[in-house]
Every structure is written in C-alpha cells, then in structure tokens.
Motif scaffolding. Structure first.
Motif, PDB file in Angstrom:
ATOM      1  N   LEU A 125      44.524  11.541 -22.675  1.00  0.00           N
ATOM      2  CA  LEU A 125      43.200  11.953 -22.240  1.00  0.00           C
ATOM      3  C   LEU A 125      42.468  12.696 -23.349  1.00  0.00           C
ATOM      4  CD1 LEU A 125      41.757  11.813 -19.443  1.00  0.00           C
ATOM      5  CD2 LEU A 125      42.532  14.141 -19.058  1.00  0.00           C
ATOM      6  N   ALA A 127      43.453  15.954 -24.033  1.00  0.00           N
ATOM      7  CA  ALA A 127      43.467  17.342 -23.575  1.00  0.00           C
ATOM      8  C   ALA A 127      44.675  18.090 -24.144  1.00  0.00           C
ATOM      9  CB  ALA A 127      43.503  17.384 -22.049  1.00  0.00           C
ATOM     10  N   THR A 204      43.218  17.436 -13.615  1.00  0.00           N
ATOM     11  CA  THR A 204      43.192  17.262 -15.070  1.00  0.00           C
ATOM     12  C   THR A 204      42.232  16.134 -15.452  1.00  0.00           C
ATOM     13  OG1 THR A 204      45.498  17.947 -15.145  1.00  0.00           O
ATOM     14  CG2 THR A 204      44.629  16.872 -17.109  1.00  0.00           C
ATOM     15  N   ILE A 205      42.361  15.004 -14.753  1.00  0.00           N
ATOM     16  CA  ILE A 205      41.522  13.855 -15.116  1.00  0.00           C
ATOM     17  C   ILE A 205      40.048  14.139 -14.806  1.00  0.00           C
ATOM     18  CG2 ILE A 205      41.014  11.435 -14.528  1.00  0.00           C
ATOM     19  CD1 ILE A 205      44.017  10.968 -14.403  1.00  0.00           C
ATOM     20  N   HIS A 206      39.797  14.870 -13.726  1.00  0.00           N
ATOM     21  CA  HIS A 206      38.400  15.180 -13.403  1.00  0.00           C
ATOM     22  C   HIS A 206      37.781  16.182 -14.362  1.00  0.00           C
ATOM     23  CE1 HIS A 206      37.068  13.082  -9.780  1.00  0.00           C
ATOM     24  NE2 HIS A 206      38.345  13.039  -9.457  1.00  0.00           N
ATOM     25  N   ARG A 209      38.535  15.935 -19.451  1.00  0.00           N
ATOM     26  CA  ARG A 209      38.251  14.858 -20.403  1.00  0.00           C
ATOM     27  C   ARG A 209      37.372  15.385 -21.523  1.00  0.00           C
ATOM     28  NH1 ARG A 209      35.137  11.469 -17.348  1.00  0.00           N
ATOM     29  NH2 ARG A 209      35.349  12.868 -15.582  1.00  0.00           N
ATOM     30  N   MET A 213      35.077  10.801 -23.525  1.00  0.00           N
ATOM     31  CA  MET A 213      36.091  10.137 -22.700  1.00  0.00           C
ATOM     32  C   MET A 213      35.508   9.940 -21.304  1.00  0.00           C
ATOM     33  SD  MET A 213      39.030   8.743 -22.380  1.00  0.00           S
ATOM     34  CE  MET A 213      40.358   9.153 -23.516  1.00  0.00           C
ATOM     35  N   THR A 214      34.743   8.850 -21.149  1.00  0.00           N
ATOM     36  CA  THR A 214      34.170   8.550 -19.840  1.00  0.00           C
ATOM     37  C   THR A 214      35.240   7.876 -18.995  1.00  0.00           C
ATOM     38  OG1 THR A 214      33.454   6.426 -20.646  1.00  0.00           O
ATOM     39  CG2 THR A 214      31.870   8.229 -20.834  1.00  0.00           C
ATOM     40  N   TRP A 215      34.964   7.707 -17.700  1.00  0.00           N
ATOM     41  CA  TRP A 215      35.965   7.080 -16.820  1.00  0.00           C
ATOM     42  C   TRP A 215      36.386   5.725 -17.353  1.00  0.00           C
ATOM     43  CZ3 TRP A 215      38.583   9.106 -12.758  1.00  0.00           C
ATOM     44  CH2 TRP A 215      38.151  10.367 -12.306  1.00  0.00           C
ATOM     45  N   MET A 218      38.959   5.441 -20.206  1.00  0.00           N
ATOM     46  CA  MET A 218      40.322   5.953 -20.037  1.00  0.00           C
ATOM     47  C   MET A 218      41.337   4.822 -20.154  1.00  0.00           C
ATOM     48  SD  MET A 218      40.462   8.879 -17.142  1.00  0.00           S
ATOM     49  CE  MET A 218      40.644   7.705 -15.832  1.00  0.00           C
ATOM     50  N   LEU A 222      46.166   5.893 -17.280  1.00  0.00           N
ATOM     51  CA  LEU A 222      45.557   7.045 -16.621  1.00  0.00           C
ATOM     52  C   LEU A 222      44.908   6.637 -15.304  1.00  0.00           C
ATOM     53  CD1 LEU A 222      44.089   9.172 -19.522  1.00  0.00           C
ATOM     54  CD2 LEU A 222      46.397   9.012 -18.623  1.00  0.00           C
ATOM     55  N   TYR A 226      45.999   8.131 -11.821  1.00  0.00           N
ATOM     56  CA  TYR A 226      44.992   8.709 -10.940  1.00  0.00           C
ATOM     57  C   TYR A 226      45.139   8.138  -9.519  1.00  0.00           C
ATOM     58  CZ  TYR A 226      40.487  10.272  -9.183  1.00  0.00           C
ATOM     59  OH  TYR A 226      39.514  10.874  -8.439  1.00  0.00           O
TER      60      TYR A 226
END
Ligand code: HEM
Ligand SMILES: [Cu+2]
Length: 596
Positions: A125, A127, A204-206, A209, A213-215, A218, A222, A226
């Motif tokens: 991601l 992060a 974390t994913i919400h 990012r 890093m748009t949806w 990914m 991921l 999700y």
C-alpha cells in the motif's frame, strides 16, 4: 558507503534493528507479527498434516467387523480383513475432527491474511504499518490463546464432533464425552483474532493510502484482502455467538439446539453455515489475490481485466452471504428453499470464472517464466478450476442429494481448500521469502517440490471424486472391499505429496543457512514491496512512495543480473538509497539477519 537516508546505517532492517525474544513478542511491527503468524501457522500445518497421514494410513484396508457382511475380493472370492488396523474407530473420529478443525481454524483462515497479508499489505500500500499496530499484536496473542485451547483439547479428552460441531451430537454430553467446550472456546477466541485482523486491514486500506494510491491503483492482493476483511468482520460474529450458545447449552442444559431440551438442531446448521459458507471465501479470496500477483509477475504482463478481478473479489464476498442453505439440502429444508439456494449458488461461479478467464488471458502471449512461485500459481489455476466446477455438482439439487456426505464432497473441498487456498499460500511464501528473509533459495529444489506436491495432491484427491460418486460415504472408518483400490491410490499419493512438502520446507530452511543474499527485486515484481530493500527497514521505505500508475507496469524495468535483480525506472531516484542499504546488507556478517 555512508547513505543514511533513514538515520540508520546501511544494512539495518526490520530483523536486526532490535534483537532478542522480548523484542519479538512485544513488537508492533506488522512484518514481525506476520512472521510470527507464519511460524505458528506452519507449525499447526505440520500437526494437522501428521493427523492426515495417520487417517489415510488407517484407510489402507477395510476391517472385518460384526456390522459388515461377508466381503469379497475383486475375483468374487470370499476375503477376510484384519479386525483392527492402526487404531479404534473412536480414535479415527477424533483424528479426523482434530485434523479438520486445526486445518480450518488454525491454518487456512489465518494463513494468507494474518501471515503474508500482515507482512505485505502495508508495504504494497505504501504505508509504514497497519492502522492499529497494538490491536495487530493483540490479534496474534488471541490466536495463541485460541491455539492453546486446541492444544488442551488435544491433551485432555480430544474432540469427535467433526469440525462442524453439529448438534445435538455436540451439545449433549451423553453423546460426545470429549472436550467440546474447550475446543469451541478455542474457535470462539480465534474468531476474535480474525475479526480484529479484518478491522485493522479495512481501516488501513481506507485511511493509510499514500498520495496517488487510488482504489484502482491498488494491487489485486489488497482488493482480495479488503473483500476478505469485510467477510471476517460481518460473518465471524455469527460463528462466535453460535459457539457461545452451544457452550451454554452444553454447560447449563438450556434448550437451544437439542430437541431433547426443546431446541432445534437445524437452527445450529443455519447459524453455522451462515458463517462457514462466507468463511470458505475467507479462505479462497486471499488465495486468488496471491495468484493474481504471481501470474502477472511471472508472465511479465499487465494483469488482464484488472477491474474485473478487483470487483469480483467484492462480488464473491457479497454473494457468499446468500447461499448458506446449500449445505442444508438434506436437512429438512423445504423444497422451495432448496430451489432458491440452489439457484443462488450458481451465481458464485460467475465471479470465480471471471477470475480464471482473466488469469488465462494474462498468460496468453505473456513471457512466462517458471520459477518456483509461478509453478504454484499455475497449480492454483488448474486445481481451483476443478474444485470450482465440482461445486456446481453440489449446487444442482439432482446431483447434490445423492452426492451429499460422500467422498465427492471431501474431494471438492480439498480441491478448493488445500489444492487452491493452501497452494496459493505456499506459492506466496516462496514469492515473498526473499523479501521476508533477505535470502534466495535453491530454485531447482523449490520447483521439484512444487511438481511433487501437484502430482501428489491430484493423486490423493482425484480418486476420492470417483469413489464418492460410487457411494463411499465420508467420515467412515470402515468400508466395502470394492473401494479399497481408490483408498490405496489416495493413501500412497498422500505419502508422495508429504515428501513434496518436506522438500519444500527443506528448501526454505536451507536458504536461511546457505542461501545467497536477495536483491531488492529478484522477480521483477511491479508492486511497491519490491521498491525497498530485502528485508525492508522497520519503516518499510526510505522515502514515502509516490504512485502515478496502476501496478503491473513491467515496461519500465531492466534486469541487472541475478545479484542486483530488476530496476524500475519510475523509482530511479530512490534506487541509489535502496542499493546503498542493500549493499550494507550484503556486507553484514553471515547469520546476523536471520534470527527468528
Ligand atoms: C466455486 C464455487 C463453489 C460452489 C458452487 C460450491 C458448492 C458447494 C456445495 C453446494 C456444498 C455442499 C455439498 C454437500 O454437503 O453435499 C459444498 C461443500 C463444501 N465446500 Fe464448496 N463450493 C464452491 C467453492 C468452495 C470453496 C472456494 C471452498 C473453500 C475454500 C469450498 C469449501 C467447501 C467445504 C469445506 C464444503 C464441505 C463442508 C462440510 O460439510 O464439511 N467450496 N460446496
Ligand atoms: Cu457453501
């Protein structure tokens, strides 16, 4: 070299930043937590696997017993068999129950999400860690507490209800005198571990990012994690409450499921499968995510149908909630309910098929290379296709009712759980091993093991489709002599498969001792975890990555040879830092960076 872009000297990484047992069990680093899960899951895979070998060995021969009529051999002559082979039938019941419960709750459910997912999700991601590192460590502790309950069950009284804990057998101690409460407690606690991991991944994913890093940029793993997390958070509480009710009924004799106390046993089946059908997607969707990564990287081609694969994971997660009744076709469910559940079950085949076709389209005209992880990726496609298609026989009422509770079901779910989910897990271990440990393994040995596992797996479980369709019931200790050839084929193949797993394990262990140092990006992967050192530093990156493209862009990569691996032009400005730290790793004295 004196590059110190993160304030630590070259050669520093998450394995050697701090040392000692205490630094591991109090760590908040998602990578170390992932590694601890990995070790624990593999340990229980060993125990569950040993039980499986014992079960298969028992099934080598039918037995003469008062319940069985005179047996005849293949020529029609009367035949006699031993009265007992390895162990008694009660022991057999306990072994298959513990095998199933361990493999489902302690191995497959935490395998990809909690071990590999924990390790790679934040790095992929971009992060530094998961959203709640403390909760992450708590999830691991809960996992350990749950496993201790299982170990106590093993030591005291065992368990013989089957991994499904069906009532009224499980709820009345007049039937099952085994340690049902301890085992259900274990599953209850493991459920919380799974829920907390799910919450952590969702948040974390919400929220974590980095810029760019748009949806829809990914990586597909991921998306898969999700979707899995959504199921974990929504479905697992139902299992928790169900098991709690079972404990209450058993301990306090309050009638919930037991007809003798005024309860309804079919209610248990509804509750159980309302969790456990979605749970089969907790098991397979992460495997599909890993397969997408492997197939794209080793075809060196942008994944075909990126959005379709991403959204079909979410589709599976949602449709998975609507079909639980297909486990109750023979449990007094009404005809109309049977028809509706059968109809809806066919819809789960659609997102599954979308993925398979997209993987095949990715392979088409790709420049495929057959390194160890790719062999597992290809095995996954073949085996999952067989496992998924045989699901349709179960979804069709006219075939499902005669096949229900036969070895056909056993074969189906081993094709999807072991042949697909577990194979993807092993493939993922081989893929990320250089990243996790900083060591390369012997690829030839790895490939030989993968081929042995593929052949052994099919040899073990394909005959079970045949004997199941001929009527061999599941969960039986004894059988008619006509089934013996299938059982023998299955058992001998399982020994062969076990050799494959031993060789795979040996390959990994050997790499820790003698493997050469891994470069940052040994396979030419295009996702972010390959844009940092192997192993990564505690903070994962030397600079916050900037993302301007979908993953799986292989065009801008150049191969610098086995020692340096692949270089990605997009990250050229970070490359010097990565190489400087990686060189530091290479000059670290041996044995320094593989303590775990
Ligand atoms: C792809 C489409 C799939 C379909 C249409 C499907 C359909 C079914 C049906 C109808 C049954 C009930 C059979 C019976 O009890 O007579 C069944 C059993 C089972 N399936 Fe699937 N399935 C699919 C995929 C999967 C996946 C991906 C997994 C696991 C990762 C899985 C795991 C299981 C298990 C564990 C059982 C047996 C449960 C038990 O009674 O112990 N299935 N499947
Ligand atoms: Cu199901």
């Amino acid at each position: 070299m004196s590059h110190e872009s993160n304030g630590y000297p070259p050669g520093d990484n998450y394995l050697n930043r701090t040392k000692g047992f205490l630094s591991w069990i109090t760590t908040l680093d998602h990578k170390r937590i992932g590694m601890m899960y990995l070790g624990s899951v593999l340990f229980f895979f060993l125990i569950g696997g040993a039980f499986a070998i014992a079960l298969r060995t028992e099934l080598l021969t039918p037995k003469d017993s008062v319940q069985m009529p005179q047996q005849y051999d293949a020529k029609g002559n009367p035949a006699s068999f031993p009265k007992k082979f390895l162990f008694e039938k009660d022991t057999y019941n306990k072994l298959f129950t513990l095998h199933g419960a361990i493999m489902v709750f302690l191995v497959i459910i935490p395998s990809i999400p909690a071990s590999l997912g924990n390790f790679v999700l934040p790095i992929m991601l971009g992060a530094k860690d998961v959203a709640f590192p403390r909760l992450n460590l708590w999830s691991y502790y809960l996992y350990i507490i749950g496993t201790v309950c299982f170990l106590i069950t093993l030591a005291v009284g065992q368990l013989d209800t089957g991994w499904t804990f069906y009532t009224p057998y499980s709820s009345s101690s007049a039937n099952s005198n085994t340690n049902v409460i301890m085992a259900t407690m274990g599953a209850f606690i493991l459920g919380f571990s799974s829920i907390f991991t799910g919450i952590n991944f969702l948040v974390t994913i919400h929220t974590m990012r980095p810029a760019g890093m748009t949806w829809f940029r990914m990586p597909l793993l991921l998306w898969a994690l999700y979707a899995t997390s959504v199921i974990q958070v929504l479905a697992t509480p139902v299992l928790g409450i169900t098991l709690l009710m079972l404990i209450v009924e058993r301990a306090l004799q309050i009638g919930i499921f037991d007809p003798a106390l005024g309860g309804d046993p079919v209610l248990f089946q509804h509750f159980f499968w309302f969790y456990s059908h979605p749970a089969v997607y907790i098991m397979i969707v992460p495997g599909m995510g890993v397969a997408s990564e492997l197939i794209s990287t080793f075809s060196r081609k942008t994944i075909f149908g990126y959005r379709q694969i991403a959204l079909s994971s979410v589709g599976l997660a949602l449709i998975g909630f609507l079909v639980w009744g297909h486990h109750l076709f023979t449990s007094t469910q009404s005809d109309i309910a049977n028809m509706i559940f059968s109809f809806l079950t066919f819809f789960v085949a659609i997102p599954s098929a979308i993925k398979v076709f997209n993987w095949l389209a990715t392979l088409y005209k790709g420049s495929i290379s057959f390194e160890t992880p790719m062999l597992y990726g290809l095995s996954f496609i073949v085996i999952f296709t067989i496992g998924g298609l045989t699901g349709l026989f179960h979804a069709t009422l006219s075939t499902s009712i005669p096949l229900h509770d036969t070895y056909f079901v056993v074969a189906h779910f081993h094709y999807v759980m072991m042949g697909s989910a577990l194979i993807a897990f092993i493939g993922g271990i081989f893929y990320w091993w250089p990243k996790m440990t900083g060591k390369m393994y012997n690829d030839l040995l790895g490939r030989i093991a993968a081929v042995i596992i593929f052949i052994g797996f099919n040899g073990t479980f394909f005959p079970q489709f045949v004997m199941g369709s001929k009527g061999m019931p599941r969960r039986y200790y004894n059988y008619y002599a006509e089934y013996q050839p299938y059982h023998k084929a299955s058992t001998y193949s399982s020994y062969f498969m076990a050799c494959g797993f031993v060789l795979a394990g040996f390959t990994l262990v050997q790499s820790l001792v003698r493997g050469r140092k891994a470069p940052p990006n040994p396979w030419g992967g295009a996702t972010l975890e390959w844009q940092t050192t192997s192993p990564p530093p505690t903070e994962n990156f030397y600079h916050t990555p900037v993302i301007d493209d979908i993953p799986y862009n292989y065009e801008r990569q150049t191969y610098l040879g086995p020692d340096k691996g692949w270089k990605d032009e997009h990250f050229a400005h970070e490359w010097d830092d990565i190489v400087a730290h990686q060189d530091g790793l290479s000059s670290t004295p041996n044995g320094n960076n593989n303590k775990h």
